[in-house]
Design a protein around this motif. Structure first.
Motif, PDB file in Angstrom:
ATOM      1  N   TRP A 109       8.000  -2.230   4.834  1.00  0.00           N
ATOM      2  CA  TRP A 109       9.677  -2.091   4.857  1.00  0.00           C
ATOM      3  C   TRP A 109      10.417  -1.597   4.922  1.00  0.00           C
ATOM      4  O   TRP A 109      10.226  -0.357   4.458  1.00  0.00           O
TER       5      TRP A 109
ATOM      6  N   ASP B 262      14.572  -0.163   6.266  1.00  0.00           N
ATOM      7  CA  ASP B 262      16.188  -0.432   5.864  1.00  0.00           C
ATOM      8  C   ASP B 262      16.692  -0.670   7.403  1.00  0.00           C
ATOM      9  O   ASP B 262      16.446   0.432   8.074  1.00  0.00           O
TER      10      ASP B 262
ATOM     11  N   ALA C 162      16.006   3.776   4.177  1.00  0.00           N
ATOM     12  CA  ALA C 162      15.271   3.075   2.971  1.00  0.00           C
ATOM     13  C   ALA C 162      13.804   3.022   3.331  1.00  0.00           C
ATOM     14  O   ALA C 162      13.902   2.086   4.182  1.00  0.00           O
TER      15      ALA C 162
ATOM     16  N   ARG D 264       9.733   1.513   1.615  1.00  0.00           N
ATOM     17  CA  ARG D 264       8.961   1.309   1.156  1.00  0.00           C
ATOM     18  C   ARG D 264       7.467   1.309   1.654  1.00  0.00           C
ATOM     19  O   ARG D 264       7.208   0.475   3.371  1.00  0.00           O
TER      20      ARG D 264
ATOM     21  N   GLY E 197       3.985   0.707  -2.120  1.00  0.00           N
ATOM     22  CA  GLY E 197       4.316   0.379  -2.810  1.00  0.00           C
ATOM     23  C   GLY E 197       5.540   0.806  -3.158  1.00  0.00           C
ATOM     24  O   GLY E 197       6.488   1.279  -4.410  1.00  0.00           O
ATOM     25  N   SER E 198       5.375   2.618  -2.561  1.00  0.00           N
ATOM     26  CA  SER E 198       5.713   3.673  -2.677  1.00  0.00           C
ATOM     27  C   SER E 198       7.715   3.147  -2.501  1.00  0.00           C
ATOM     28  O   SER E 198       7.066   3.616  -1.297  1.00  0.00           O
ATOM     29  N   GLU E 199       8.631   3.867  -2.785  1.00  0.00           N
ATOM     30  CA  GLU E 199       9.551   4.119  -2.155  1.00  0.00           C
ATOM     31  C   GLU E 199      10.282   5.478  -2.021  1.00  0.00           C
ATOM     32  O   GLU E 199       9.643   6.171  -2.581  1.00  0.00           O
TER      33      GLU E 199
ATOM     34  N   GLU F 156       9.901  11.428  -0.742  1.00  0.00           N
ATOM     35  CA  GLU F 156       9.667  10.262  -2.073  1.00  0.00           C
ATOM     36  C   GLU F 156      11.753  10.284  -2.317  1.00  0.00           C
ATOM     37  O   GLU F 156      12.340  11.103  -2.077  1.00  0.00           O
ATOM     38  N   ARG F 157      11.494   9.156  -2.379  1.00  0.00           N
ATOM     39  CA  ARG F 157      13.455   9.212  -2.604  1.00  0.00           C
ATOM     40  C   ARG F 157      13.124   8.526  -4.164  1.00  0.00           C
ATOM     41  O   ARG F 157      13.162   8.029  -5.284  1.00  0.00           O
TER      42      ARG F 157
END
Length: 659
Positions: free
Chosen positions: A225, A227, A241, A243, A247-249, A346-347
C-alpha cells in the motif's frame, strides 16, 4: 571520352586524399605537436591551393625556358613556401582557437539550446534583481552598502524576496547563507531564516512513473500500500507513506521529475555570476563568492542524489550503535528499494518536535531535561568521536515518540570532521571546562585558516573577552556566542573551513531545538561541563594505559628508524657528502609567477625579432613578384610588422593592466 573522364575522376579522388594525408602528416611532424585532425586537413588543403599561385609568381614569364631540374627545384620551393604558410596559419589558429575549444556540430547545437535557455533565465533573474533594488551591487562601483541597522534590514528583506522569487535553487542558497553568521550581518540572517522550501505536490501519475522506472517493476508489486497524497512536498522531493509486503511501515522519498535539470541550469548561472562578480566587485572577493557557490553546488548535488542520504543513514546508525544508548535513532534505509531518485526508509513513530508540545508536557520536566542532555551528548559523540554529524537538526528534523525517544530525520547533507579538527574541538571544550582562555584561543586557532600575518596577541585578547562574556558560568547565549565568535574570526582575516563552520552552525541550530525540548536548557554550561568530563574520562586511570599504548604504537616505528637516520647523517657530515635538496617552485603561485614572466619575456623577444625582420625585408626591395603590383619581400615584411605590433601591444597591456 566519357570513360576517360570517369577514370580521371576515380583516380583524382584517391590521389587528392593521399596527398592531403601526406601533407597533414608532414605538417604535424614538423610542428612537433598533436593538432586537431580537422584543422590539420584544412592546412593540407591550403597547401594544395596555395602552391599553384606561388609557383606562378616564382616562375619566369616563359616557363618553357626552365630545365627539368629547375622546374623540380621551383616546385619544391613552392611546396615548402605553401607548407610554411599553412603552418603559420595553423599556429595563429591554435593561438586564437586552441584545439578542442570549438565543439562538434551536435555539441554546438546542444550548446546553443542550453545557451538560449540560460539567456532566458539570465533575463528573468536580472528583472528580479532590478525589481527589488539590488542592481547597484552587481556593478563594480565603490558602494559600501548600508551603514545602519534599519537600512541593512531593508536590504536583507529585498534580498530575501528576490531569492524567494528566483525559485528553488536560490531559496536553497538563501537558506545556506542564513547559517553563515561569520559572513552576513545579523539583519540579513534574520530575514533569510524565514525562507521556506515549499512547492506544490507533484501529481501521483508522475510520481508513480518515477517509482516504476527506478524500481524496475510496477508500484503495486513493490508496496502493499502507498498513499497517493504526500506527507510533505518540498522543491527537491516529496514524501509518501507506504507499507511493504511484509507489513513494515515505510516512507518513500521521491525526487521531483526534472528538478536536476533546473538545478544544473541555475548552478551554472550562479557559478558564472560568481566569477563575474569577483572580477568586478570588491565585496564579492572579500565574500569569497566563487568558493561559496562551489560549496553550495556540491551540497545541493549531494541532496539531489538519494544514494548519499542512504549511505549517511547507514553510517549514522552505525555511529549511534557504537555510542551509549541515549534514546536517539535514525530511520533504517532499504538499499534494495533505493536509488538516486528514490529513497525508501523506515517510518519512525513520533511527532515533529515543533508540534509536540502536549506530548512533552506529559513527559515532565525531568524527562525533558534528560532528553535534551541525551541529544546534546549524541551530537558531541558525533562531532568528537565519529566525525559525522547532523548539520541541520532543527525542530522539523526531530521526532518525539510517545515513549520519550527521539528520531533524527533528513540526513541528505551531513558534516564530516577529520581527526585533527575533532581533536581541536575536544581541546576547545576541555579548555572551556577549565576556564583556560589561552588554551581556548590555541584550540580555536587550530580550527581556522590563518593568514600570513596576524596579531596573535591581540586576537587572543579578543577571544579571551568573548570567553569571559559568553562562556562564563550562568551564560546561556549560545547562538549569540557563535555569531560573536565568527564575527571575530572575520574581522581578523581568519578563514573558517566549511567543515568547521558546519560544526558552529550545527550547535547554533541545536540551541533552538534544545530550548523546545527543555526551556531554559543551558547549552553552553552543559557543553562546558561535558567537555571537562570527556577530557577527564580520556585521561582517567582506566583509559590512560590504553592511550599510552596507542601513542607508543604510533611512535615506535619512528623511534626504530631514528638511530639509522642519525647515523647516516653523521656519516655524510663526516665525509663531506651532506647535501640539502630544495625543490624549487614547489608552490603553484611561484610556478605561475615564473611562467608568466617567461611568457612575457618570450613574447617581447619574438615581437622584437619579428619587427627587426620586418624592417630588413622592407628595405631589401620587392624580391620575387607575387602579383604585378606586389613583391614577396614587402608582403612578408608587412605581415611580420603586424605580428610584431600585436605581440608588443599584448605585452604592454599585461604590464599596465591593474588587477
Amino acid at each position: 571520352m566519357i570513360v576517360e573522364t570517369t577514370i580521371s575522376v576515380i583516380l583524382f579522388v584517391p590521389t587528392m586524399v593521399v596527398t592531403v594525408w601526406f601533407f597533414a602528416a608532414v605538417i604535424r611532424r614538423l610542428l612537433g605537436v598533436r593538432l586537431g585532425p580537422v584543422r590539420t586537413i584544412l592546412a593540407a588543403v591550403l597547401v594544395l591551393f596555395a602552391t599553384p599561385p606561388i609557383l606562378q609568381a616564382l616562375a619566369p614569364d616563359d616557363p618553357a625556358t626552365l630545365s627539368s631540374g629547375e622546374a623540380l627545384l621551383l616546385g619544391l620551393v613552392g611546396v615548402v613556401i605553401a607548407a610554411l604558410l599553412a603552418m603559420v596559419a595553423l599556429v595563429i589558429l591554435e593561438v586564437l582557437l586552441p584545439t578542442g575549444s570549438l565543439p562538434g556540430p551536435v555539441e554546438l547545437w546542444r550548446g546553443a539550446v542550453r545557451r538560449l535557455a540560460r539567456i532566458r533565465r539570465y533575463l528573468t533573474i536580472t528583472r528580479i534583481v532590478l525589481r527589488h533594488g539590488l542592481g547597484r551591487f552587481l556593478r563594480g562601483r565603490g558602494d559600501q552598502g548600508p551603514t545602519s541597522a534599519a537600512s541593512r534590514r531593508r536590504l536583507g528583506r529585498s534580498l530575501r524576496m528576490a531569492l524567494d522569487e528566483g525559485g528553488m535553487t536560490f531559496v536553497k542558497l538563501g537558506q545556506q547563507l542564513s547559517t553563515r553568521r561569520d559572513m552576513l550581518p545579523a539583519e540579513f540572517v534574520d530575514e533569510l531564516t524565514t525562507l521556506q522550501d515549499r512547492a506544490a505536490p507533484v501529481p501521483w501519475v508522475e510520481v508513480a512513473g518515477v517509482l516504476a522506472a527506478e524500481l524496475g517493476r510496477p508500484v503495486e508489486e513493490a508496496f502493499a500500500w502507498i498513499d497517493h497524497e504526500p506527507l510533505a512536498a518540498a522543491s527537491v522531493a516529496q514524501v509518501h507513506a507506504a507499507r511493504l509486503p511484509d507489513g513494515s511501515e515505510v516512507v518513500v522519498k521521491v525526487r521531483r521529475p526534472g528538478v536536476a535539470t533546473v538545478v544544473e541550469r541555475d548552478l551554472d548561472i550562479l557559478e558564472r555570476l560568481a566569477r563575474t562578480l569577483e572580477a568586478r566587485t570588491a565585496w564579492s572577493r572579500a565574500f569569497g563568492a566563487r568558493r561559496l557557490v562551489a560549496g553550495f553546488a556540491e551540497a545541493l548535488r549531494e541532496e539531489l542524489d538519494f544514494t548519499v542520504e542512504r549511505d549517511n543513514l547507514q553510517a549514522m546508525a552505525a555511529a549511534l550503535a557504537a555510542s551509549p544508548d541515549r534514546g536517539v535513532r535514525v530511520p533504517a534505509p532499504y538499499p534494495a528499494l533505493s536509488s538516486e531518485r528514490v529513497l525508501v526508509m523506515e517510518r519512525l513513530p513520533g511527532t515533529p518536535l515543533g508540534s509536540a508540545k502536549p506530548l512533552l508536557e506529559r513527559l515532565g520536566d525531568e524527562r525533558r531535561a534528560a532528553l535534551a542532555a541525551g541529544l546534546l551528548d549524541t551530537m558531541l559523540d558525533q562531532v568528537l568521536v565519529h566525525g559525522l554529524f547532523h548539520v541541520d537538526l532543527h525542530p522539523g528534523n526531530l521526532l518525539v515518540a510517545d515513549g520519550g525517544s527521539l528520531g533524527m530525520l533528513d540526513l541528505g547533507s551531513v558534516g564530516r570532521l577529520d581527526t585533527a579538527s575533532r581533536l581541536a574541538v575536544g581541546q576547545l571544550l576541555g579548555a572551556l571546562g577549565r576556564g583556560d582562555s589561552v588554551a581556548v584561543s590555541d584550540a580555536l586557532l587550530q580550527l581556522v585558516d590563518r593568514p600570513e600575518t596576524i596579531d596573535e596577541r591581540e586576537l587572543q585578547r579578543a577571544l579571551g573577552a568573548l570567553i569571559v562574556r559568553y562562556a562564563a558560568p550562568g551564560s546561556t547565549a549560545g547562538a549569540t556566542a557563535v555569531a560573536g565568535l565568527l564575527r571575530t574570526f572575520t574581522s581578523y582575516g581568519l578563514g573558517v573551513p566549511p567543515a568547521v563552520a558546519a560544526v558552529f552552525r550545527a550547535f547554533a541550530t541545536l540551541e533552538g531545538t534544545l530550548a523546545l525540548l527543555k526551556p531554559g536548557f543551558d547549552l553552553i554550561g552543559y557543553a562546558r561541563s561535558a567537555g571537562g568530563r570527556r577530557l577527564a574520562e580520556a585521561l582517567g586511570p582506566d583509559r590512560l594505559p590504553g592511550t599510552l599504548q596507542e601513542e607508543l604504537a604510533a611512535l615506535l616505528p619512528v623511534l626504530r628508524r631514528l638511530p639509522r637516520r642519525v647515523d647516516r647523517i653523521g656519516e655524510a657530515l663526516e665525509q663531506g657528502r651532506l647535501r640539502v635538496n630544495v625543490r624549487l617552485f614547489a608552490d603553484d603561485q611561484d610556478r605561475q609567477l615564473v611562467t608568466g614572466l617567461l611568457h612575457r619575456a618570450l613574447l617581447t623577444v619574438i615581437g622584437a625579432a619579428a619587427g627587426l625582420m620586418a624592417v630588413l625585408l622592407l628595405g631589401m626591395g620587392d624580391g620575387p613578384r607575387v602579383t604585378d603590383g606586389l613583391g614577396l619581400f614587402p608582403l612578408l615584411g608587412y605581415c611580420l610588422l603586424v605580428v610584431a605590433v600585436v605581440l608588443v601591444l599584448r605585452v604592454l597591456v599585461v604590464i599596465f593592466r591593474r588587477d
